[in-house]
Enzyme design. Structure first.
Site: not given
Length: 470
Positions: A91, A231, A320, A393
């Site tokens: 990701d 997020h 992150h 994170h």
DNA sequence: ATGTTC
């Protein structure tokens, strides 16, 4: 695996075998229970060509593809250092954005169900296609891949502060659209402005505790204030880019005389055609991730304006999962490094030239999403921060999705959350069960270890009022 | 993380 405790929250694995540098693990003994596999990965990463300093692990370290999640590794670009897609993760540019509303929690208490219903209707989530913005075609997708959040704002989906308060001003330079395969673009076309699934979420939160009022005020948050945390990452596009370039590097590695202890560490020199190709594609995915969070912010703002007449200002947006070319002093020399952060957040110290003017003296805001139904944190970078200015994170998974879903049904979990005063708008009840808080480490312990290790400082703690999930 | 096993 022998871990030597150097000082509280800092352990060392001495170089052995093919390790070029030591392993350094920031954590408590408790957080490292059952961490054998991820520590093995810390050791494997320490063998990569050109790695400098140490192979680092953050307190939320857990097992990942090749590199551990919660890992930081920097390679010297001008000394044959490599770049590895596994050091960024599937990701690409997964990250967090925090927006602060101009109202307090008690002011929206009665309107919260309507806000959550509105968000539940407009926020695309879950696996597969769906997005708030349909690009007109490949050429518009390319403008997103080159311009990131800046392009979204230019098209009317945001305000200037959304760019000044975003890492890299909203756009990563040097995106190479030619290195984004047709398949990756195809997957990306239908998912612009979508959350995705698993631990991704959009939460309405309230600031429950402020540890440093001066810094909090500069960042734009105060006790009791309503915030929104987003997020998410680069969806199928980033995933496909990682798949494509791992394969290309797996084939090319031998030509550079590189051998790795795990094929999932496939890599080539940063300064090689394959390395440049990956970094160009990765930059495009980074821009896609920022645009994604920007468009979800835009949709959220419309709901807040309509339901409670509130405005939302960006506190910060930081990824992150990214590799970046940065200059750091290592062993007394300034070196150009490729810093891989995978499940680790950049945390620049006070005074860093890349920080926005209005908050430079306080350090970089660091956004830590907690587990659904627990807490999230706003932190700041510190002077002397280790691991190339990086910190944790998030909570870090300890239970498999399957095991998690066996502990509770989605329906029961929803009831429990609602009983605790947290409104939930899940797309799938099964996915909700997989995200039960018991499946994760305690985010409070992760943050305490990060601060104790001298990687960051706490600014505020946020608790959820409502959560939108895939 | 992921059109959740090309």
């Amino acid at each position: 695996m022998e871990l030597v405790e150097e000082r509280p929250f800092r352990f060392r694995i001495e170089p052995h075998g093919d390790m070029r540098v030591p392993g350094v693990v920031f954590a408590s003994r408790e957080l490292l229970e059952d961490a054998e596999q991820s520590l093995r990965q810390v050791v494997n990463v320490a063998t990569l060509p050109g790695i400098v300093g140490a192979s680092y692990a953050m307190p939320d370290v857990h097992w990942g593809y090749g590199f551990p999640i919660g890992g930081v590794a920097a390679t010297a670009v001008d000394e044959g250092g490599v770049v590895s897609p596994g050091g960024v993760g599937f990701d690409i540019s997964c990250g967090v954005r925090l927006l602060a509303a101009d109202c307090a929690g008690r002011e929206i208490e009665r309107a919260l169900p309507a806000v959550m219903d509105g968000l539940g209707q407009v926020i695309p989530r879950g696996a597969g296609p769906g997005g708030v913005w349909k690009p007109s075609g490949r050429s518009e997708l390319e403008r997103i891949l080159r311009g990131g959040s800046r392009y979204a704002v230019e098209q009317g989906h945001g305000e200037e502060r959304d760019l000044t308060r975003c890492e890299d001003g909203g756009t990563v330079a040097d995106a190479d659209v030619a290195q984004v395969s047709g398949r990756a673009q195809e997957r990306g076309l239908g998912q612009v402005g979508s959350l995705g699934s698993a631990n991704h979420f959009l939460e309405v939160q309230q600031v429950a505790e402020v540890y440093d009022e001066t810094v909090a005020a500069a960042f734009g948050v105060a006790l009791g204030q309503v915030c929104v945390m987003v997020h998410c990452g680069s969806r199928g596009l980033g995933h496909q880019i990682c798949t494509d370039h791992v394969r290309a590097m797996d084939w090319a590695m031998a030509r550079y005389g590189i051998t790795v202890p795990d094929r999932q560490l496939a890599c080539t020199p940063v300064d090689s055609p394959e390395g440049r190709d990956y970094l160009g594609a990765m930059a495009a995915a980074a821009n896609y991730g920022r645009a994604n969070r920007q468009l979800l912010s835009d949709a959220t703002r419309r709901i807040f304006r309509r339901e409670v007449g509130a405005r939302l200002s960006l506190v910060y947006d930081v990824s992150h999962n990214l590799a970046k070319i940065e200059t750091h002093v290592v062993d007394g020399t300034r070196r150009r490094l490729c810093v891989h952060r995978k499940g680790a957040t950049r945390a620049f110290p006070p005074g860093h030239p890349e920080l926005p003017n209005d908050i430079r003296e306080f350090g970089q805001p660091v956004l830590i999403p907690g587990t659904m139904g627990t807490a999230s944190y706003l932190l700041t970078g510190v002077t002397g921060g280790d691991a190339f200015f990086s910190t944790c994170h998030g909570a870090g998974r300890v239970m498999s999705r399957h095991a998690a879903a066996r502990t509770i049904t989605g329906k029961d979990l929803r009831t429990r959350l609602e009983r605790d005063g947290i409104a939930v708008r899940p797309k799938s009840l099964r996915s909700l069960a997989e995200e039960t808080p018991e499946a994760y480490k305690d985010v409070d312990a992760v943050v305490a270890a990060s601060e104790g290790a001298g990687l960051c400082r706490t600014v505020a703690r946020l608790v959820p009022l409502g959560v939108v999930k895939g």
